[in-house]
Design a protein around this motif. Structure first.
Motif, mmCIF file in Angstrom:
data_model
loop_
_atom_site.group_PDB
_atom_site.id
_atom_site.type_symbol
_atom_site.label_atom_id
_atom_site.label_comp_id
_atom_site.label_asym_id
_atom_site.label_seq_id
_atom_site.Cartn_x
_atom_site.Cartn_y
_atom_site.Cartn_z
ATOM 1 N N ALA A 593 0.818 -1.214 0.000
ATOM 2 C CA ALA A 593 0.000 0.000 0.000
ATOM 3 C C ALA A 593 0.851 1.262 0.000
ATOM 4 N N LEU A 594 1.881 1.271 0.825
ATOM 5 C CA LEU A 594 2.622 2.516 1.050
ATOM 6 C C LEU A 594 3.982 2.563 0.369
ATOM 7 N N HIS A 595 4.588 1.432 0.085
ATOM 8 C CA HIS A 595 6.010 1.462 -0.233
ATOM 9 C C HIS A 595 6.412 0.815 -1.552
ATOM 10 N N GLU A 596 5.943 -0.397 -1.790
ATOM 11 C CA GLU A 596 6.622 -1.214 -2.798
ATOM 12 C C GLU A 596 6.301 -0.782 -4.223
ATOM 13 N N SER A 597 7.338 -0.536 -4.969
ATOM 14 C CA SER A 597 7.190 -0.165 -6.374
ATOM 15 C C SER A 597 8.529 -0.344 -7.077
ATOM 16 N N SER A 598 8.559 -1.245 -8.035
ATOM 17 C CA SER A 598 9.782 -1.466 -8.799
ATOM 18 C C SER A 598 9.818 -0.465 -9.947
ATOM 19 N N SER A 599 10.915 0.278 -10.019
ATOM 20 C CA SER A 599 11.038 1.319 -11.039
ATOM 21 C C SER A 599 11.635 0.725 -12.304
ATOM 22 N N LEU A 600 10.766 0.306 -13.219
ATOM 23 C CA LEU A 600 11.245 -0.253 -14.479
ATOM 24 C C LEU A 600 11.449 0.908 -15.454
ATOM 25 N N ASP A 601 12.685 1.128 -15.830
ATOM 26 C CA ASP A 601 12.996 2.235 -16.735
ATOM 27 C C ASP A 601 12.918 1.722 -18.174
ATOM 28 N N LEU A 675 0.598 4.357 -2.255
ATOM 29 C CA LEU A 675 0.098 5.622 -1.718
ATOM 30 C C LEU A 675 1.276 6.362 -1.082
ATOM 31 N N THR A 676 1.832 7.322 -1.804
ATOM 32 C CA THR A 676 2.957 8.097 -1.277
ATOM 33 C C THR A 676 2.499 9.518 -1.000
ATOM 34 N N LEU A 677 3.285 10.231 -0.219
ATOM 35 C CA LEU A 677 2.814 11.516 0.304
ATOM 36 C C LEU A 677 2.580 12.544 -0.801
ATOM 37 N N TYR B 228 14.295 17.784 10.972
ATOM 38 C CA TYR B 228 13.098 17.040 10.590
ATOM 39 C C TYR B 228 13.283 16.488 9.192
ATOM 40 N N LYS B 229 13.041 15.204 9.069
ATOM 41 C CA LYS B 229 13.287 14.495 7.814
ATOM 42 C C LYS B 229 11.977 13.910 7.310
ATOM 43 N N VAL B 230 11.632 14.252 6.085
ATOM 44 C CA VAL B 230 10.425 13.700 5.467
ATOM 45 C C VAL B 230 10.859 12.627 4.473
ATOM 46 N N ARG B 231 10.309 11.440 4.619
ATOM 47 C CA ARG B 231 10.754 10.316 3.785
ATOM 48 C C ARG B 231 9.577 9.398 3.503
ATOM 49 N N ASP B 232 9.831 8.422 2.642
ATOM 50 C CA ASP B 232 8.754 7.559 2.166
ATOM 51 C C ASP B 232 8.393 6.433 3.118
ATOM 52 N N ARG B 233 9.236 6.164 4.086
ATOM 53 C CA ARG B 233 8.832 5.219 5.123
ATOM 54 C C ARG B 233 9.392 5.701 6.454
ATOM 55 N N ALA B 234 8.960 5.057 7.521
ATOM 56 C CA ALA B 234 9.229 5.615 8.840
ATOM 57 C C ALA B 234 10.684 5.474 9.269
ATOM 58 N N PHE B 236 14.868 4.024 7.761
ATOM 59 C CA PHE B 236 15.730 3.444 6.733
ATOM 60 C C PHE B 236 15.322 3.909 5.335
ATOM 61 N N ALA B 237 15.251 5.218 5.169
ATOM 62 C CA ALA B 237 14.994 5.791 3.846
ATOM 63 C C ALA B 237 15.687 7.142 3.797
ATOM 64 N N PHE B 238 16.143 7.508 2.620
ATOM 65 C CA PHE B 238 16.768 8.818 2.466
ATOM 66 C C PHE B 238 15.700 9.898 2.404
ATOM 67 N N ALA B 239 16.116 11.117 2.686
ATOM 68 C CA ALA B 239 15.151 12.214 2.777
ATOM 69 C C ALA B 239 14.578 12.543 1.401
ATOM 70 N N LEU B 240 13.274 12.769 1.365
ATOM 71 C CA LEU B 240 12.688 13.458 0.206
ATOM 72 C C LEU B 240 13.046 14.936 0.342
ATOM 73 N N VAL B 241 12.761 15.472 1.501
ATOM 74 C CA VAL B 241 13.289 16.777 1.900
ATOM 75 C C VAL B 241 13.581 16.690 3.384
ATOM 76 N N SER B 242 14.532 17.497 3.830
ATOM 77 C CA SER B 242 14.761 17.581 5.265
ATOM 78 C C SER B 242 15.126 19.013 5.612
ATOM 79 N N VAL B 243 14.907 19.336 6.881
ATOM 80 C CA VAL B 243 15.155 20.697 7.347
ATOM 81 C C VAL B 243 15.921 20.647 8.662
ATOM 82 N N ALA B 244 17.069 21.326 8.704
ATOM 83 C CA ALA B 244 17.759 21.576 9.968
ATOM 84 C C ALA B 244 17.540 23.043 10.290
ATOM 85 N N ALA B 245 17.061 23.316 11.480
ATOM 86 C CA ALA B 245 16.706 24.706 11.797
ATOM 87 C C ALA B 245 17.020 25.029 13.244
ATOM 88 N N ALA B 246 17.382 26.285 13.455
ATOM 89 C CA ALA B 246 17.516 26.824 14.809
ATOM 90 C C ALA B 246 16.875 28.197 14.795
#
Lengths: 685, 332
Positions: A593-601, A675-677, B228-234, B236-246
Motif C-alpha cells: 500500500a505505502l512502499h513497494e514499487s519497482s522502477s522499471l525504466d 500511496l505516497t505523500l 526534521y526528515k520527510v521520507r517515504d517510510r518511517a 531506513f529511507a533517504f530524505a525526500l526533503v529535510s530541514v535543519a533549523a535553529a
C-alpha cells in the motif's frame, strides 16, 4: 487432547534462531566451487562477441559458460529455462554466461573481466493500458476463462442512479524473500543432487530432469528450510539450470550459486503492474445492479504470465449484470510470476476502493454496503459456497476495531481516519502422497512438502498426531526431500490442506492395516488427488481488514498505527503459526500500500531500484500494530480436515483498507499504488 | 569485485602520504558506503587505507563548542549528552539516518562524504556523468522523484544523501583537513560543491585530503535547533526533503535563525536567503512560508517516469513552516 488447535512452537525455530538450520547455499559439501552469473546489459538483441581471455587467465577460474558453448538441453514449457543455448537476448538482465571458480571472490572478479559485444535490436518496455497491441490470453493461469460476462453491464451502468467508473492501478512488486535464491549442485556417478531454495522439491526435480533428459530417479532435490518465497520460488528459475550445467561440466565438484539481490530483480519473477478499469452500478438503496473489472497487465516476450486480477470480482458481490476481462501487453522485460495471492491481491484493490467510493456517494456505511450485496450463491459458478463468513468477519472486526466511532479527527499535527476492505482467497487442494512408518515407538511421517517459514514442520505433525490418535511427541516428520513421497508445491495456500489430507489418508490406511499397536517397520502411504476446484461447492476463505491511517497535516507523511484483520479460513491448526501467516500477509499488504514499487525504466528495460535500500519494504517502524483474529469456522465440505489456506489471504484487501482510511482522514482519494505523500499533498489545505 | 591491497597506517600523516602517492587509493572509514561501491563495481581502488585508527574517535570540549574526532561513530555522537543538549539538531539528524547497525559503523567524517544514492549512479550498466564522465545523465528523463530542485546542472541532478551534513551546515561547523601540504580548515557549508560541469567531485577535497576533526562552534542558538526528515517510510529511507533549523524568538520576533535543507541539492543547502528574511520578522507561519518561498525562488523541478520531483517544492515549504512553527512554540 487434540493436537490440532494447540499453540505449538515451531519445531524448526531453535535451529533457525541459533543459525544451525542449513539453507541451500550452506549445504554440507566438500571442496565447493562458486558460480557467478553474467547478465545482458541490453534489452533485446544477440550476443555477437564474447571475450573471456582475461577472465579465464585468472588463477582459480575453473570454467566459463557462454552461449552455445554449453551442453545441449531440452526445451520445456517454461521457455526461460532454455538457457545459454544461443546468444539471443530477450530482456535486460537475462543470463548470458556464468563463471565458475574456486572462491566466490575469484568468480566475481573474473565475472567483471568477461566482455560482451551485442547486436542490438530495438526494444519495447513501455507498459500502458492504452496501447493498441493488447491481446487476450487463451486462459488464466488458474485454468479459468479469460473473460466472463453475465447480463448487460453497459445497460446496467446507463440505467443505475449511482455508478462508479474509475481506473485503479497497482505497481510492479518484487517478491524479495529474505533468503536469496540459491542452489548447490553436485553431479556425481550419473546422478544429480540439488540443494535448492524452493517451494517444491518435486517440481524442481521433474523440470530439471526434463531439461537435462535425465530419469527423475537420477535427480534428488533437498530443501529442508526456505527463507521465504512468496511465489518466487514456486517454479524453477534459470539459475538452477545454470548451476546444473556447471555441475555437469565439473563432475564431482559441488557448485554453489546464490543470486545477488540485484539479480533477484531480473531473474526470479515479480508481480506485474496492473491497470483495473472498474465499474459499479447500484440502485438508490445501494444494491448492486452491475459490477465489472477489465484488467491489463504486462508480460514478457519470452514467457506469458497473466495476473488474474479479475478473479475476485467474479465471486465477491451479487449483481445481475457482470463482466470481467484480462488483456496483456507483451514487452521486452523480465518474466513475471506468482507473488503472494496472485490475482486476488492486486484484484481486490480496485474493487474494494470502488465499493468505498460508492458507499461515500450513497452516504452509507461501507460495511453495510458490503453486507447488502452478499450473494446467496457464488455469482460466477452458481454453486453454493462451502462456507462464506464475510459478514461475520466484518461484524466482529467492526466490534474489535471500534468502527462505530469512526468520525475523522485531528490529533495534533495528524489527520486521522479509518478504512475497511474485504479479503478473499480460494481454498484449493492439490495432489500429494504421504508415508507413515512405525519404528521403536515413534511414527515417522514423510512427505515432500516445503516449509517457507510458514509452519509446515510444526502443523503437519499436529495433523498426524490426531489422525493416528497418538501424542504429538511420538511424531517425527520429514519434509523437503524428493526421497519422500511426491507432494505439491507450497503455493496457492494449498499446503496444509493438501499435505494434511494426504497424511490423514495415510494415517487412516495405516490404522486400518496395523491397528493401534503396529510393529517396527510397518509402513503405509496415502494420497490425495482431487481436482483443485471442488465439484459441488465454491470454496473460499474470506476476511475483513480495518486500518487506521494518520496523515501529517503539513508534510502529508503517512503512518498506519493500527491494522486489524478478522478471517474466516476454516479450521486453524496452530494459532501461533496461523497468526504469523495472517499478520505477515497484512504487513506485506501495508508494504504494498505505502512502499513497494519497482522502477522499471523503459529506456533500458530493467528495474533500477534493485536493492533493499531503494526498493522500499515496510520497516518495523511502519508496521507497529498489526493484529489478526479469526472466527471459529467449521466447513465440512472443503476437505476432510476442514482446513482452508491462510498463507495468502492476509495480503488481500489490506491496500484498499489503507487507501480508504487515508481518504477518510484527508478527503483525498488515491487510486494508484503505492500511496505516497506526494499524491496526498496537493489535496491538503 | 576486484582484488585490492589493504593497509593500516600508523598515523594520519602516513595515511595521507599513502593515498596521496597512490592515484587509485582510497581512505576506508566505516565502509558503509565504500564497500557497497566495491561490490557494485562503481569504484575500483586498488589500495584501501584504513583510517579508523589514525584520527581521534572522541568528542572533546573546545572553547564552548565541541571537537568531534573523524573516527567517532555516528551512534556515539548521537548519544553524547553534550551533542544532545547543545546541538540537538545534529543528534536528531544522525538518528534519522540509516539503521542502528549502520550508525554503529559509520564515522563522523565518512557520513558527510557518502555519495549520492541516485539509482543510476549506483547501477554501472547505465550512463552517469558522476561515475563515468561524459557518459550522460540517465536520471534526466528517468526516475527523478529523489532528485535535486536547487543547484543542479544538465550534467547531474543528484542529491546529497547525508542527514548529518545538513545539520552541520546549519550549525556553522568547520572541518579540519590534513593533506600532504599540511593542515587547513574549511567551513562546512563550503565543503560540498554543486555539480556544474564536473559532477565527479562531490566536495572541494583533493585526492589525499583527510578530514581529521569536525568542529562545532559555541552557539547558544544551536540549543534551540531541530532536524526534521520527510521520507517515504518511517525508517531506513533517504530524505525526500529535510530541514535543519535553529530559531531564537524574542517577544514574538525572530532575532536569529539557522536553516539548511537536505534531499534537494547536490550538497547540503544552507538557506541564507531565507535566514535573512526571517530575522527581524514576526514568528508567524506567513513569515516562515515567505522565507522558504524565497529560498526556493530559483528551484527547477524535473519531469520523470515517476511523476518527477515538483512535489518537493510545496513539500519543503510546508516542512519549513511546520518545523519553524514548532521551534517557536516549543522552545527546547
Amino acid at each position: 487432547m487434540s493436537a490440532i488447535g494447540q499453540d505449538i512452537p515451531r519445531r524448526d525455530g531453535y535451529a533457525k534462531v541459533t543459525g544451525t538450520a542449513t539453507y541451500a547455499y550452506e549445504a554440507d559439501v566438500d571442496n565447493a566451487a562458486y558460480c557467478v552469473l553474467l547478465q545482458a546489459s541490453i534489452a533485446r538483441g544477440q550476443v555477437s562477441e564474447i571475450d573471456i581471455t582475461e577472465a579465464l587467465a585468472l588463477p582459480g577460474v575453473l570454467t566459463i559458460l557462454t552461449p552455445g558453448q554449453v551442453e545441449k538441453i531440452h526445451q520445456v514449457d517454461d521457455t526461460e529455462l532454455y538457457v545459454l543455448q544461443d546468444g539471443e537476448v530477450d530482456y535486460r538482465g537475462q543470463i548470458i554466461g556464468a563463471v565458475v571458480a574456486d572462491t566466490p571472490e575469484i568468480a566475481h572478479h573474473a565475472a567483471s573481466l568477461v566482455h560482451f559485444s551485442y547486436h542490438v535490436d530495438e526494444h519495447d518496455s513501455t507498459f500502458s493500458p492504452d496501447r493498441h497491441d493488447l491481446y487476450k490470453p487463451d486462459r488464466l493461469g488458474t485454468g479459468e476463462p479469460t473473460d466472463t460476462k453475465t447480463g448487460d453491464i453497459d445497460a446496467a451502468m446507463r440505467k443505475a442512479p449511482h455508478t462508479i467508473t474509475q481506473t485503479y492501478t497497482t505497481a510492479t512488486n518484487h517478491n524479495n524473500p529474505m533468503e536469496p535464491h540459491a542452489t548447490t549442485a553436485l553431479w556425481q556417478d550419473d546422478a544429480l543432487i540439488l540443494w535448492d531454495s524452493t517451494q517444491g522439491v518435486h517440481a524442481v526435480r521433474t523440470t530439471i530432469a526434463q531439461v537435462f533428459g535425465l530419469d527423475t530417479d537420477q535427480v534428488r532435490v533437498i530443501c529442508p528450510y526456505v527463507g521465504g518465497g512468496f511465489g518466487a520460488k514456486g517454479e524453477p528459475h534459470p539459475h538452477i539450470v545454470v548451476a546444473t550445467l556447471a555441475a555437469r561440466a565439473l563432475p564431482g565438484r559441488p557448485i554453489r550459486l546464490a543470486l545477488t539481490r540485484a539479480q533477484m530483480f531480473a531473474l526470479v519473477g515479480y508481480r506485474p503492474p496492473t491497470v483495473q478499469h472498474t465499474r459499479l452500478a447500484a440502485d438508490e438503496h445501494g444494491t448492486l445492479t452491475g459490477i465489472a473489472l477489465a484488467a491489463v497487465n504486462q508480460t514478457a516476450r519470452i514467457t506469458e504470465f497473466t495476473e488474474n486480477a479479475g478473479s475476485p470480482t467474479r465471486t465477491m458481490y451479487a449483481a445481475p449484470n457482470r463482466a470481467t476481462s484480462h488483456r496483456l501487453v507483451v514487452l521486452d522485460v523480465a518474466v513475471p510470476t506468482w507473488m503472494r495471492a496472485p490475482g486476488e491481491c492486486p484484484g481486490m484493490f480496485g474493487p474494494e476502493v470502488a465499493i468505498d467510493e460508492l458507499a461515500e456517494a450513497l452516504g452509507v456505511d461501507p460495511i453495510d454496503l458490503r453486507v447488502r450485496n452478499e450473494p446467496e450463491v457464488d455469482p460466477d459458478s452458481g454453486k453454493p459456497f462451502s462456507s462464506r463468513n464475510l459478514v461475520a468477519c466484518l461484524r466482529e472486526g467492526a466490534d474489535r476495531f471500534g468502527w462505530a466511532d469512526r468520525a475523522p479527527r485531528r490529533d495534533g499535527d495528524w489527520l486521522v481516519g479509518t478504512g475497511v476492505a474485504a479479503s478473499v482467497f480460494p481454498a484449493f487442494t492439490m495432489q500429494a502422497t504421504a508415508a507413515i512408518r512405525y519404528d521403536q515407538g515413534r511414527y515417522i511421517v514423510e512427505i515432500g512438502a516445503a516449509d517457507l517459514g510458514t509452519g509446515a514442520w510444526t502443523v503437519l505433525p499436529q495433523i498426524a498426531a490426531d489422525a493416528l490418535e497418538v501424542p504429538l511427541e511420538q511424531i517425527d516428520i520429514g519434509i523437503g526431500d524428493t526421497t519422500y513421497p511426491r507432494a505439491s508445491v507450497a503455493g496457492g495456500s494449498t499446503g496444509t490442506a493438501t499435505w494434511g489430507s494426504a497424511i490423514l489418508t495415510a494415517a487412516e490406511a495405516f490404522r486400518d492395516k496395523f491397528g493401534d499397536d503396529p510393529d517396527d517397520g510397518d509402513e503405509m502411504e496415502g494420497s490425495i488427488s482431487k481436482p483443485p476446484f471442488h465439484e459441488d461447492y465454491a470454496t473460499y476463505a474470506f476476511g475483513a481488514q480495518f486500518a487506521e491511517v494518520r496523515v501529517h497535516a503539513d508534510t502529508a507523511e503517512i503512518r498506519v498505527p493500527r491494522l486489524l484483520g478478522v478471517f474466516a479460513a476454516g479450521r486453524i491448526v496452530n494459532p501461533r503459526t496461523a497468526r504469523s501467516q495472517f499478520t505477515g500477509g497484512m504487513t506485506m499488504g501495508l508494504s504494498m500500500a505505502l512502499h513497494e514499487s519497482s522502477s522499471l525504466d523503459p529506456r533500458f528495460g530493467h528495474v533500477i531500484n534493485h536493492d533493499l535500500a531503494e526498493y522500499h519494504i515496510a520497516t518495523c517502524a511502519d508496521a507497529t500494530n498489526v493484529e489478526a483474529h479469526w472466527i471459529d469456522e467449521h466447513d465440512p465440505h472443503v476437505n476432510a480436515l476442514g482446513v482452508k489456506g491462510i498463507g495468502e489471504i492476509g495480503i488481500v484487501g489490506t491496500a484498499a483498507a489503507i487507501v480508504n482510511a487515508a481518504h477518510h482522514a484527508t478527503g483525498v482519494r488515491v487510486r494508484d499504488l503505492p500511496l505516497t505523500l506526494d499524491k496526498l499533498l496537493p489535496g491538503l489545505p | 569485485m576486484r582484488p585490492f591491497d589493504y593497509r593500516t597506517p600508523a598515523n594520519a600523516v602516513t595515511a595521507v602520504q599513502a593515498v596521496t602517492e597512490h592515484p587509485a587509493a582510497a581512505f576506508l572509514g566505516g565502509g558503509t558506503n565504500l564497500l557497497d561501491h566495491l561490490k557494485l563495481g562503481i569504484t575500483h581502488p586498488d589500495l584501501l587505507v584504513d583510517v579508523t585508527s589514525v584520527t581521534a574517535d572522541t568528542i572533546e570540549d573546545f572553547q564552548g563548542g565541541l571537537l568531534i574526532g573523524a573516527a567517532a561513530r555516528n551512534s556515539d555522537i548521537a548519544a553524547d549528552y553534550r551533542v544532545r543538549t547543545r546541538y540537538p539538531a545534529l543528534a536528531e539528524a544522525l538518528l534519522s539516518g540509516a539503521s542502528g547497525q549502520l550508525r554503529n559503523m559509520a564515522t563522523a567524517a565518512g557520513n558527510p562524504l557518502q555519495r549520492t544514492r541516485c539509482p543510476y549512479f549506483q547501477d554501472p550498466t547505465t550512463p552517469c556523468n558522476k561515475r563515468r564522465p561524459g557518459s550522460g545523465c540517465a536520471a534526466i528523463g528517468g526516475f527523478t522523484r529523489g532528485h535535486a530542485i536547487l543547484g543542479a546542472s544538465t550534467h547531474c541532478v543528484a542529491t546529497h544523501p547525508s542527514d548529518m551534513a545538513v545539520a552541520l551546515t546549519a550549525l556553522d561547523a568547520t572541518v579540519h583537513v590534513l593533506s600532504a601540504q599540511g593542515e587547513r580548515t574549511i567551513p562546512f557549508a563550503e565543503l560540498h560543491r554543486l555539480p556544474g560541469a564536473d559532477p565527479t567531485r562531490d566536495t572541494v577535497l583533493d585526492h589525499g585530503d583527510l578530514i581529521t576533526l569536525i568542529e562545532l562552534p559555541y552557539s547558544p542558538i544551536a540549543r534551540q535547533s531541530r532536524y526534521y526528515k520527510v521520507r517515504d517510510r518511517a525508517s531506513f529511507a533517504f530524505a525526500l526533503v529535510s530541514v535543519a533549523a535553529a530559531l531564537t524568538v524574542t517577544d514574538g520576533v525572530i532575532s536569529d535563525a539557522r536553516l539548511a535543507f537536505g534531499g534537494i541539492a547536490h550538497k547540503p543547502w544552507r538557506a541564507n536567503r531565507a535566514e535573512q528574511i526571517l530575522i527581524g520578522e514576526p514568528a508567524t507561519d506567513a513569515t516562515y512560508r515567505l522565507a522558504a518561498e524565497h529560498e526556493l525562488a530559483d528551484a527547477r523541478t524535473l519531469d520523470g517516469l515517476d511523476g518527477g520531483n515538483a512535489f518537493k517544492v510545496p513539500l519543503l515549504i510546508r516542512t519549513v513552516v511546520s518545523v519553524l512553527r514548532r521551534l517557536a512554540e516549543e522552545p527546547r
